[in-house]
Motif scaffolding. Sequence first.
Motif, PDB file in Angstrom:
ATOM      1  N   ALA A  86      41.497  37.129 -55.695  1.00 24.24           N
ATOM      2  CA  ALA A  86      42.695  37.456 -55.957  1.00 24.24           C
ATOM      3  C   ALA A  86      42.986  38.888 -56.124  1.00 24.24           C
ATOM      4  CB  ALA A  86      43.200  36.507 -57.037  1.00 24.24           C
ATOM      5  N   VAL A  87      42.573  39.427 -56.900  1.00 26.20           N
ATOM      6  CA  VAL A  87      42.448  40.974 -57.187  1.00 26.20           C
ATOM      7  C   VAL A  87      42.418  41.711 -56.036  1.00 26.20           C
ATOM      8  CG1 VAL A  87      41.796  42.872 -58.494  1.00 26.20           C
ATOM      9  CG2 VAL A  87      42.110  40.857 -59.887  1.00 26.20           C
ATOM     10  N   TYR A  88      41.384  41.346 -55.365  1.00 22.05           N
ATOM     11  CA  TYR A  88      40.923  42.076 -53.900  1.00 22.05           C
ATOM     12  C   TYR A  88      41.942  42.040 -52.998  1.00 22.05           C
ATOM     13  CZ  TYR A  88      38.730  43.104 -49.457  1.00 22.05           C
ATOM     14  OH  TYR A  88      38.649  43.504 -48.193  1.00 22.05           O
ATOM     15  N   GLU A  89      42.548  40.815 -52.774  1.00 21.72           N
ATOM     16  CA  GLU A  89      43.528  40.524 -51.713  1.00 21.72           C
ATOM     17  C   GLU A  89      44.953  41.275 -52.088  1.00 21.72           C
ATOM     18  OE1 GLU A  89      42.999  39.216 -48.913  1.00 21.72           O
ATOM     19  OE2 GLU A  89      41.286  38.254 -49.294  1.00 21.72           O
ATOM     20  N   GLU A  90      45.069  41.467 -53.335  1.00 21.00           N
ATOM     21  CA  GLU A  90      46.502  42.133 -53.811  1.00 21.00           C
ATOM     22  C   GLU A  90      46.532  43.553 -53.588  1.00 21.00           C
ATOM     23  OE1 GLU A  90      49.277  42.898 -57.497  1.00 21.00           O
ATOM     24  OE2 GLU A  90      47.464  41.758 -57.956  1.00 21.00           O
ATOM     25  N   LEU A  91      45.094  44.273 -53.911  1.00 22.61           N
ATOM     26  CA  LEU A  91      44.846  45.602 -53.770  1.00 22.61           C
ATOM     27  C   LEU A  91      44.671  45.755 -52.321  1.00 22.61           C
ATOM     28  CD1 LEU A  91      41.884  46.269 -56.154  1.00 22.61           C
ATOM     29  CD2 LEU A  91      44.374  46.707 -56.721  1.00 22.61           C
ATOM     30  N   ARG A  92      44.395  44.914 -51.590  1.00 23.76           N
ATOM     31  CA  ARG A  92      44.171  45.140 -50.050  1.00 23.76           C
ATOM     32  C   ARG A  92      45.802  45.201 -49.475  1.00 23.76           C
ATOM     33  NH1 ARG A  92      40.640  43.303 -45.702  1.00 23.76           N
ATOM     34  NH2 ARG A  92      41.741  42.726 -43.998  1.00 23.76           N
ATOM     35  N   LYS A  93      46.397  44.197 -49.986  1.00 25.84           N
ATOM     36  CA  LYS A  93      47.520  44.137 -49.260  1.00 25.84           C
ATOM     37  C   LYS A  93      48.416  45.392 -49.762  1.00 25.84           C
ATOM     38  CE  LYS A  93      51.793  41.334 -49.895  1.00 25.84           C
ATOM     39  NZ  LYS A  93      52.483  40.087 -50.446  1.00 25.84           N
ATOM     40  N   ASN A  94      48.592  45.772 -50.817  1.00 24.54           N
ATOM     41  CA  ASN A  94      49.137  47.024 -51.386  1.00 24.54           C
ATOM     42  C   ASN A  94      48.857  48.321 -50.730  1.00 24.54           C
ATOM     43  OD1 ASN A  94      50.628  45.335 -53.247  1.00 24.54           O
ATOM     44  ND2 ASN A  94      49.552  45.885 -55.040  1.00 24.54           N
ATOM     45  N   LEU A  95      47.541  48.577 -50.283  1.00 26.72           N
ATOM     46  CA  LEU A  95      47.040  49.683 -49.846  1.00 26.72           C
ATOM     47  C   LEU A  95      47.358  49.790 -48.169  1.00 26.72           C
ATOM     48  CD1 LEU A  95      43.411  49.977 -51.334  1.00 26.72           C
ATOM     49  CD2 LEU A  95      45.253  51.710 -51.573  1.00 26.72           C
ATOM     50  N   LYS A  96      47.196  48.568 -47.557  1.00 26.42           N
ATOM     51  CA  LYS A  96      47.565  48.743 -46.186  1.00 26.42           C
ATOM     52  C   LYS A  96      49.076  48.732 -45.954  1.00 26.42           C
ATOM     53  CE  LYS A  96      46.441  45.921 -42.095  1.00 26.42           C
ATOM     54  NZ  LYS A  96      45.935  44.765 -41.678  1.00 26.42           N
ATOM     55  N   ALA A  97      50.020  48.458 -47.004  1.00 23.43           N
ATOM     56  CA  ALA A  97      51.256  48.450 -46.792  1.00 23.43           C
ATOM     57  C   ALA A  97      51.662  49.855 -46.993  1.00 23.43           C
ATOM     58  CB  ALA A  97      51.960  47.702 -47.933  1.00 23.43           C
ATOM     59  N   TYR A  98      50.870  50.559 -48.011  1.00 23.60           N
ATOM     60  CA  TYR A  98      51.273  52.008 -48.139  1.00 23.60           C
ATOM     61  C   TYR A  98      50.647  52.981 -46.856  1.00 23.60           C
ATOM     62  CZ  TYR A  98      52.109  56.136 -50.952  1.00 23.60           C
ATOM     63  OH  TYR A  98      52.601  57.553 -51.560  1.00 23.60           O
ATOM     64  N   TYR A  99      49.442  52.833 -46.849  1.00 20.66           N
ATOM     65  CA  TYR A  99      48.822  53.853 -45.785  1.00 20.66           C
ATOM     66  C   TYR A  99      48.893  53.402 -44.521  1.00 20.66           C
ATOM     67  CZ  TYR A  99      46.928  55.941 -49.848  1.00 20.66           C
ATOM     68  OH  TYR A  99      46.823  56.535 -51.208  1.00 20.66           O
ATOM     69  N   GLY A 100      49.171  51.955 -44.190  1.00 19.29           N
ATOM     70  CA  GLY A 100      49.210  51.489 -42.900  1.00 19.29           C
ATOM     71  C   GLY A 100      47.838  51.056 -42.318  1.00 19.29           C
ATOM     72  N   LYS A 101      46.997  51.324 -42.981  1.00 19.61           N
ATOM     73  CA  LYS A 101      45.648  50.643 -43.009  1.00 19.61           C
ATOM     74  C   LYS A 101      44.826  50.515 -43.960  1.00 19.61           C
ATOM     75  CE  LYS A 101      43.561  55.048 -40.603  1.00 19.61           C
ATOM     76  NZ  LYS A 101      42.753  55.474 -39.857  1.00 19.61           N
ATOM     77  N   LEU A 102      43.695  50.241 -44.059  1.00 23.22           N
ATOM     78  CA  LEU A 102      42.875  50.112 -45.503  1.00 23.22           C
ATOM     79  C   LEU A 102      41.831  51.361 -45.355  1.00 23.22           C
ATOM     80  CD1 LEU A 102      41.738  46.388 -45.778  1.00 23.22           C
ATOM     81  CD2 LEU A 102      43.405  47.674 -47.278  1.00 23.22           C
ATOM     82  N   PRO A 103      41.747  52.053 -46.418  1.00 21.62           N
ATOM     83  CA  PRO A 103      40.982  53.222 -46.438  1.00 21.62           C
ATOM     84  C   PRO A 103      39.502  52.735 -46.870  1.00 21.62           C
ATOM     85  CG  PRO A 103      42.195  53.206 -48.366  1.00 21.62           C
ATOM     86  CD  PRO A 103      42.653  52.188 -47.523  1.00 21.62           C
ATOM     87  N   LEU A 104      38.835  52.598 -45.556  1.00 22.60           N
ATOM     88  CA  LEU A 104      37.404  51.958 -45.955  1.00 22.60           C
ATOM     89  C   LEU A 104      36.279  52.687 -45.858  1.00 22.60           C
ATOM     90  CD1 LEU A 104      38.082  48.505 -43.374  1.00 22.60           C
ATOM     91  CD2 LEU A 104      37.938  48.728 -46.046  1.00 22.60           C
ATOM     92  N   LYS A 105      36.437  54.112 -45.654  1.00 18.76           N
ATOM     93  CA  LYS A 105      35.303  54.904 -45.748  1.00 18.76           C
ATOM     94  C   LYS A 105      35.729  56.215 -46.277  1.00 18.76           C
ATOM     95  CE  LYS A 105      34.945  56.153 -40.664  1.00 18.76           C
ATOM     96  NZ  LYS A 105      34.804  57.483 -40.865  1.00 18.76           N
ATOM     97  N   GLY A 106      35.136  57.292 -46.683  1.00 20.55           N
ATOM     98  CA  GLY A 106      35.361  58.492 -47.136  1.00 20.55           C
ATOM     99  C   GLY A 106      35.789  58.298 -48.807  1.00 20.55           C
ATOM    100  N   MET A 107      36.952  59.245 -48.930  1.00 20.44           N
ATOM    101  CA  MET A 107      37.408  59.355 -50.328  1.00 20.44           C
ATOM    102  C   MET A 107      38.937  59.445 -50.250  1.00 20.44           C
ATOM    103  SD  MET A 107      34.871  60.707 -53.292  1.00 20.44           S
ATOM    104  CE  MET A 107      35.078  62.600 -52.475  1.00 20.44           C
ATOM    105  N   PRO A 108      39.945  58.726 -50.420  1.00 26.28           N
ATOM    106  CA  PRO A 108      39.522  57.434 -51.279  1.00 26.28           C
ATOM    107  C   PRO A 108      39.165  56.357 -50.552  1.00 26.28           C
ATOM    108  CG  PRO A 108      41.871  57.836 -51.312  1.00 26.28           C
ATOM    109  CD  PRO A 108      41.153  58.927 -50.492  1.00 26.28           C
ATOM    110  N   LYS A 109      38.659  55.157 -50.883  1.00 31.14           N
ATOM    111  CA  LYS A 109      38.371  54.313 -50.389  1.00 31.14           C
ATOM    112  C   LYS A 109      38.099  52.974 -51.106  1.00 31.14           C
ATOM    113  CE  LYS A 109      33.274  54.612 -50.425  1.00 31.14           C
ATOM    114  NZ  LYS A 109      31.994  54.714 -49.572  1.00 31.14           N
ATOM    115  N   ILE A 110      38.276  51.742 -50.527  1.00 30.09           N
ATOM    116  CA  ILE A 110      38.010  50.393 -51.022  1.00 30.09           C
ATOM    117  C   ILE A 110      37.160  49.534 -50.155  1.00 30.09           C
ATOM    118  CG2 ILE A 110      39.990  49.320 -49.895  1.00 30.09           C
ATOM    119  CD1 ILE A 110      40.462  47.641 -52.559  1.00 30.09           C
TER     120      ILE A 110
END
Length: 256
Positions: A86-110
């Motif tokens: 549940a925590v992961y899905e919320e963080l994922r949703k928030n980051l995608k909404a803010y950046y347009g895509k998930l930061p999955l590599k480099g820094m910062p990343k999830i």
Amino acid sequence: MNEKQLAKINQNRTVPLFDCDYHRFDEHLEFYTAMGFQLIYYQKAPYRFASVTKETIGEFGFYGARNFEEEGNQGGCYVHVPDVRAVYEELRKNLKAYYGKLPLKGMPKISRLNKTAEDWRVNITDPSGNTIIIGEAFGDSTELMEKEAARVKALKSMFEKGYAAAYRFAHSKEDYLAARNTLEVAFSQQTKKDSCLMVFKAKVLQAEVFIQLNQIQLATEAIEEASAMGVIVEQSGELGPTVERLMELVEQLENL
């Protein structure tokens, strides 16, 4: 401040304090607010300091270090939660909404949500290189790691042993260079006796590692090889999560 609010502040809790790059201080905070943290303290002078909090995770403090780049002051902590998905899905949703895509590599990343021998976990690396592991444990970590070590030791296949080591390097330690090298050795030791299912899992892991190392051509080749095995492995229900991961990697490559 009323008594209830004061009692909440003084309850037993730990607030990790991280050094971060003085010159990227506001960018650092932006990442946390993008995840859904609330900024509860901000100070620019006489030194930079701030605190953020999120109800499902906790509170973190940040100090802007002027000598950060020279000394490398990265820190980290582990946050136990009762429902990491549940925590992961919320963080994922928030980051995608803010950046347009998930930061999955480099820094910062999830990271993606990964299963290790001792927990389900997601690793977060902030713009200053601090790492926060959020996890839901399966039990006593010492006992679980002893059992995992015994399981791996009992494996007869060197390929399976290599995969187990590479998986831990990638998902527990985020040491992608070690994971890449371990997988390379494992594939050199592969025999006809090693199951197609295990080879498929190793190919998907290899693709993920290559992406993290920004070796896109190698990642593409690994994905193509794994996808070509689809007809062979599609009969096995146990590979559902691995197939899902493969699809996620395909999508990630398309968005690079």
